[in-house]
Design an enzyme around this catalytic site. Sequence first.
Site, PDB file in Angstrom:
ATOM      1  N   PRO A  25     -47.614  -0.254  13.186  1.00 20.88           N
ATOM      2  CA  PRO A  25     -47.073  -0.090  14.533  1.00 20.88           C
ATOM      3  C   PRO A  25     -45.705   0.592  14.486  1.00 20.88           C
ATOM      4  O   PRO A  25     -44.890   0.273  13.624  1.00 20.88           O
ATOM      5  CB  PRO A  25     -46.938  -1.531  15.034  1.00 20.88           C
ATOM      6  CG  PRO A  25     -46.871  -2.371  13.794  1.00 20.88           C
ATOM      7  CD  PRO A  25     -47.684  -1.653  12.764  1.00 20.88           C
ATOM      8  N   CYS A  27     -42.691   1.757  17.269  1.00 20.42           N
ATOM      9  CA  CYS A  27     -42.100   1.930  18.597  1.00 20.42           C
ATOM     10  C   CYS A  27     -41.705   3.395  18.794  1.00 20.42           C
ATOM     11  O   CYS A  27     -41.127   4.004  17.895  1.00 20.42           O
ATOM     12  CB  CYS A  27     -40.837   1.088  18.723  1.00 20.42           C
ATOM     13  SG  CYS A  27     -41.172  -0.644  18.994  1.00 20.42           S
ATOM     14  N   ALA A  59     -45.288  -2.094  18.981  1.00 23.10           N
ATOM     15  CA  ALA A  59     -44.951  -3.378  19.602  1.00 23.10           C
ATOM     16  C   ALA A  59     -45.033  -3.236  21.120  1.00 23.10           C
ATOM     17  O   ALA A  59     -44.287  -2.470  21.725  1.00 23.10           O
ATOM     18  CB  ALA A  59     -43.544  -3.790  19.189  1.00 23.10           C
ATOM     19  N   GLN A 102     -50.040  -4.236  18.668  1.00 19.78           N
ATOM     20  CA  GLN A 102     -49.133  -5.299  18.245  1.00 19.78           C
ATOM     21  C   GLN A 102     -48.499  -5.927  19.483  1.00 19.78           C
ATOM     22  O   GLN A 102     -47.875  -5.222  20.281  1.00 19.78           O
ATOM     23  CB  GLN A 102     -48.039  -4.731  17.342  1.00 19.78           C
ATOM     24  CG  GLN A 102     -47.133  -5.823  16.777  1.00 19.78           C
ATOM     25  CD  GLN A 102     -45.995  -5.264  15.946  1.00 19.78           C
ATOM     26  OE1 GLN A 102     -45.243  -4.412  16.406  1.00 19.78           O
ATOM     27  NE2 GLN A 102     -45.856  -5.751  14.719  1.00 19.78           N
ATOM     28  N   TYR A 185     -37.744 -10.625  15.253  1.00 20.70           N
ATOM     29  CA  TYR A 185     -38.067 -10.766  16.678  1.00 20.70           C
ATOM     30  C   TYR A 185     -38.467 -12.218  16.976  1.00 20.70           C
ATOM     31  O   TYR A 185     -38.408 -13.079  16.097  1.00 20.70           O
ATOM     32  CB  TYR A 185     -39.117  -9.725  17.088  1.00 20.70           C
ATOM     33  CG  TYR A 185     -38.558  -8.323  16.915  1.00 20.70           C
ATOM     34  CD1 TYR A 185     -37.436  -7.926  17.644  1.00 20.70           C
ATOM     35  CD2 TYR A 185     -39.083  -7.427  15.993  1.00 20.70           C
ATOM     36  CE1 TYR A 185     -36.863  -6.667  17.467  1.00 20.70           C
ATOM     37  CE2 TYR A 185     -38.522  -6.162  15.808  1.00 20.70           C
ATOM     38  CZ  TYR A 185     -37.413  -5.788  16.549  1.00 20.70           C
ATOM     39  OH  TYR A 185     -36.845  -4.559  16.370  1.00 20.70           O
ATOM     40  N   ARG A 233     -48.218 -10.225  11.704  1.00 23.15           N
ATOM     41  CA  ARG A 233     -47.282  -9.520  10.823  1.00 23.15           C
ATOM     42  C   ARG A 233     -46.110 -10.455  10.540  1.00 23.15           C
ATOM     43  O   ARG A 233     -45.551 -11.040  11.478  1.00 23.15           O
ATOM     44  CB  ARG A 233     -46.787  -8.235  11.498  1.00 23.15           C
ATOM     45  CG  ARG A 233     -46.153  -7.292  10.504  1.00 23.15           C
ATOM     46  CD  ARG A 233     -45.874  -5.927  11.076  1.00 23.15           C
ATOM     47  NE  ARG A 233     -46.013  -4.931  10.015  1.00 23.15           N
ATOM     48  CZ  ARG A 233     -45.369  -3.780   9.995  1.00 23.15           C
ATOM     49  NH1 ARG A 233     -44.588  -3.431  10.991  1.00 23.15           N
ATOM     50  NH2 ARG A 233     -45.536  -2.940   8.998  1.00 23.15           N
TER      51      ARG A 233
HETATM   52  C1  LIG Z   1     -40.154   4.882  14.233  1.00 27.13           C
HETATM   53  C2  LIG Z   1     -40.495   3.512  13.744  1.00 27.13           C
HETATM   54  C3  LIG Z   1     -40.868   2.525  14.655  1.00 27.13           C
HETATM   55  C4  LIG Z   1     -41.243   1.248  14.213  1.00 27.13           C
HETATM   56  N1  LIG Z   1     -41.692   0.325  15.119  1.00 27.13           N
HETATM   57  C5  LIG Z   1     -42.239  -0.828  14.682  1.00 27.13           C
HETATM   58  C6  LIG Z   1     -42.941  -1.691  15.566  1.00 27.13           C
HETATM   59  O1  LIG Z   1     -43.159  -1.394  16.748  1.00 27.13           O
HETATM   60  N2  LIG Z   1     -43.420  -2.858  15.057  1.00 27.13           N
HETATM   61  C7  LIG Z   1     -43.275  -3.200  13.735  1.00 27.13           C
HETATM   62  O2  LIG Z   1     -43.721  -4.267  13.330  1.00 27.13           O
HETATM   63  N3  LIG Z   1     -42.658  -2.366  12.872  1.00 27.13           N
HETATM   64  C8  LIG Z   1     -42.175  -1.187  13.299  1.00 27.13           C
HETATM   65  N4  LIG Z   1     -41.636  -0.307  12.399  1.00 27.13           N
HETATM   66  C9  LIG Z   1     -41.693  -0.631  10.959  1.00 27.13           C
HETATM   67  C10 LIG Z   1     -42.948   0.015  10.336  1.00 27.13           C
HETATM   68  O3  LIG Z   1     -44.127  -0.488  10.926  1.00 27.13           O
HETATM   69  C11 LIG Z   1     -43.002  -0.198   8.818  1.00 27.13           C
HETATM   70  O4  LIG Z   1     -43.123  -1.570   8.556  1.00 27.13           O
HETATM   71  C12 LIG Z   1     -41.768   0.330   8.088  1.00 27.13           C
HETATM   72  O5  LIG Z   1     -41.350   1.577   8.604  1.00 27.13           O
HETATM   73  C13 LIG Z   1     -42.027   0.455   6.595  1.00 27.13           C
HETATM   74  O6  LIG Z   1     -43.124   1.313   6.330  1.00 27.13           O
HETATM   75  P1  LIG Z   1     -42.894   2.868   5.872  1.00 27.13           P
HETATM   76  O7  LIG Z   1     -42.038   2.800   4.636  1.00 27.13           O
HETATM   77  O8  LIG Z   1     -44.266   3.423   5.632  1.00 27.13           O
HETATM   78  O9  LIG Z   1     -42.170   3.532   6.996  1.00 27.13           O
HETATM   79  C14 LIG Z   1     -41.217   0.948  12.836  1.00 27.13           C
HETATM   80  C15 LIG Z   1     -40.822   1.941  11.915  1.00 27.13           C
HETATM   81  C16 LIG Z   1     -40.497   3.203  12.359  1.00 27.13           C
HETATM   82  C17 LIG Z   1     -40.129   4.258  11.334  1.00 27.13           C
END
Ligand SMILES: Cc1cc2nc3c(=O)[nH]c(=O)nc-3n(C[C@H](O)[C@H](O)[C@H](O)COP(=O)(O)O)c2cc1C
Length: 371
Positions: A25, A27, A59, A102, A185, A233
């Site tokens: 997920p 945002c 989210a 989510q 959160y 999560r």
């Molecule tokens: C732009 C952006 C928005 C994110 N929004 C959420 C979210 O809505 N919910 C969530 O649980 N994690 C969110 N995350 C965290 C990611 O889901 C992920 O756990 C984190 O970026 C690590 O993975 P990666 O190294 O592949 O980026 C967000 C990350 C990014 C980069």
Amino acid sequence: MPGPRLFEPLTIDGLTLANRIVIAPMCQYSAVDGCMTDWHLIHLGQLALSGAGLLTIEAAAVVPEGRITYADVGLYDAATQAAMGRTLDGIRRHSDMPVGVQLAHAGRKASTDLPWHGGATIAPSSPNGWQTVAPSPLGFGADDTPPVALDRDGLAALRDAFAAAAKRAAELELDLVQLHGAHGYLLHQFLSPLSNRRDDAYGGSLENRMRFPLEVFDAVRAAFPAGKPVTMRVSGTDWVEGGWTIDQTVAFAQALAARGCSAIHVSSGGLDARQAIPVGPGYQVPLARAVKQAVGIPVVAVGLITEPDHAEAIVGTGDADLVAVARTILYDPHWPWHAAAALGGTVVAPNQYLRSQPRQYKDLLQPPRQR
Ligand SMILES: Cc1cc2nc3c(=O)[nH]c(=O)nc-3n(C[C@H](O)[C@H](O)[C@H](O)COP(=O)(O)O)c2cc1C
């Protein structure tokens, strides 16, 4: 010779994923009054063509005050539901990829500005700001207006809001619901002793701190169709002395599994600004492995998994059943195609793009299932 594990299907409850790649997920801070916009159709639509096994919608707040920012997506009324429905209609016309959402409440981390405006907390008296709620009246930042501690009625209302959002997700025929119990959160705020200082049945012992998240899980599980996955999560640790730990995460995961949770997605951190995170490739995989060793349900690893070989090793060694990618797939929206090319797997791709595959990867892209 066996094919890559990353491209083996996996069935979670009644949902079969074509491979082990989950789009995490993310945002987008691009909603208006909780309603998805054209941006979401472009963004999610593009990701739905990536060949991953599952797309997770960002989210989605279960009440307006649960949004991190005023531009977060919600799933709390007819308008937000209809807007998400329009986005899903567009995606589903061109992709068979299962889509989950989510469900979230930001608690004391709500009421902030957009990241590209600095992300600061917005005071309740300012435009686009509101009074936050939390387990205890402890702000995230030292200068934040303290959140209001939720009373019994407030807890019951929020539990019901999570269930109502799950019902809306079911009406939208979403394939999966994930509860956001991570990143500091609301649900995580109940779990961690750093943010939960309650002296009632919802604070103190581990059993008491888990009580509200487990009640929310039960309510959502009951509201979402049997056979469709409800997952959680979690943050595997706060990375702060005296905070939420991997041992407590394991106990929480076991309690969830016993209640019918379909999968656990293991992230970390986000609760306390003092966190010291050892960031590096796969830095959260050991947390996923610890959960995986303790439960019999699928576990998702996430966090700086950028290389196909690394992803294959994570599922191949059994550290986790699935890997999730976030920044990795924003940067390279066809990352599953490239992983399939590197590992010798196949992905589903739109008919319009089938001719794009380089000659040496002739059988990489498969047409979508006939509908
Ligand atoms: C732009 C952006 C928005 C994110 N929004 C959420 C979210 O809505 N919910 C969530 O649980 N994690 C969110 N995350 C965290 C990611 O889901 C992920 O756990 C984190 O970026 C690590 O993975 P990666 O190294 O592949 O980026 C967000 C990350 C990014 C980069």
